[in-house]
Scaffold this motif. Structure first.
Motif: not given
Length: 355
Positions: A35-38, A71-74, A302-309
């Protein structure tokens, strides 16, 4: 691709015009899953690899995300039920992070900032360990030659310097005349989650103990610029609003401005209730205080983009001179580093040029 014995040769990820293809050779099919971890916000996108019998490899094809580097891991699942998350063995390009190394996939259009080849970081001028109600706050100060009364304070300062070359950035911008000369105070996080999660005791420690001690030791005065990323950005905003006369400018990167609407995935964080209560109060206008020049940066995927907007819009409506910039990356120190110039450069010049 195969070697003379018929075994597949790992070729690593490949970047196309519209897709990214990942390949992990497993000729004996020893793994039961990959699985791709990102940390990208890719809603609805399947990141499980599929085993391809003809090539005897695990493969995954993704639509190319709106980033210049990834950036990612597996996560590798084994037949005995165990699993491990690791860097990609087919990709030699790694970057260090606060939680270990990540594999890096650079897109053709990515270039690192030119200032990385600039001046070396200034030496440590002063080290402080300031006793406070939340324990000792340790600060190392990098200082330029000559005297200056200006001060930039960085939450997670040692990490910013080690992983994002903040010290080299500061020295280069001052050398090149892009910003006035200043001291760079690198505040170590200590018990980071507890301190940086909108903790009133930490805000009090920073404003009434740490900053006064820095001013006394360094002879600084005038508007202090406070910066931080993730929870460090939240803590910077929190301190400025509780002690508006202590901070004259804010540089907030991927701030953890959690709201239930967007961030239920963070609800296991032990201080999530305190963070959401505080952010909710900010959104309602509580404790607005003195508005100061504020720049926010955040990864566009990134997930934080919504709360940063949402936070950028809120602060702007409350009278803060706000700039908000979405960068083509995610939640990591290289993304934050790459946003220093021009965004931090411009903020420092704005706050200090006429101070």
């Amino acid at each position: 691709m195969a070697d003379p014995n018929g075994a597949p040769v790992p070729v690593g990820p490949r970047v196309g015009a519209h897709e990214i293809a990942f390949t992990l050779a497993d000729p004996q099919k020893r793994l039961v899953g990959v699985r791709l971890a990102h940390e990208l916000d890719l809603p609805g996108q399947d990141v499980e690899f599929r085993y391809d019998d003809p090539s005897r490899s695990w493969t995954l094809v993704l639509p190319r995300p709106a980033v210049r580097r990834m950036e990612y891991q597996l996560t590798l699942r084994h037949a005995d039920g165990g699993a491990e998350t690791t860097t990609d063995p087919t990709n030699p390009v790694l970057t260090p992070g606060a939680f270990g190394d990540k594999s890096v996939l650079g897109m053709p259009e990515y270039t690192a900032p030119a200032w990385l080849a600039g001046a070396a970081a200034w030496p440590v001028h002063t080290r402080l360990s300031v006793p406070t109600g939340v324990g000792a706050v340790d600060v190392a100060v990098l200082s330029p030659p000559g005297s200056t009364s200006r001060l930039l304070v960085a939450h997670d300062g040692p990490e910013y310097t080690r992983l994002a070359a903040l010290g080299a950035f500061a020295a280069t911008m001052v050398r090149d005349g892009r910003v006035p000369s200043f001291h760079l105070a690198m505040a170590a996080p200590g018990e980071r989650d507890q301190r940086y999660s909108a903790n009133p005791a930490y805000a009090t420690a920073l404003a009434t103990a740490v900053l006064p001690e820095l001013h006394a030791k360094l002879g600084t005065r005038g508007p202090v610029v406070l910066m931080g990323a993730s929870l460090g950005g939240l803590a910077a905003l929190h301190a400025q609003r509780r002690y508006p006369d202590a901070v004259g400018g804010l540089f907030l990167q991927s701030g953890s401005f959690f709201v239930p609407q967007y961030d239920e995935c963070e609800s296991d964080f032990p201080y999530y209730p305190r963070v959401t209560r505080y952010v909710g109060a900010v959104l309602r206008g509580a404790g607005a205080g003195r508005a100061v020049p504020t720049t926010l940066t955040c990864g566009a995927v990134e997930e934080n983009v919504h709360n940063n907007r949402l936070m950028a819009q809120t602060l702007r409506h409350q009278g803060y001179p706000v700039e908000f910039h979405e960068v083509p990356d995610a939640h990591n120190y290289v993304a934050w580093r790459d946003a220093f110039d021009p965004y931090l450069t411009d903020l420092l010049a704005k706050v200090w040029d006429h101070a």
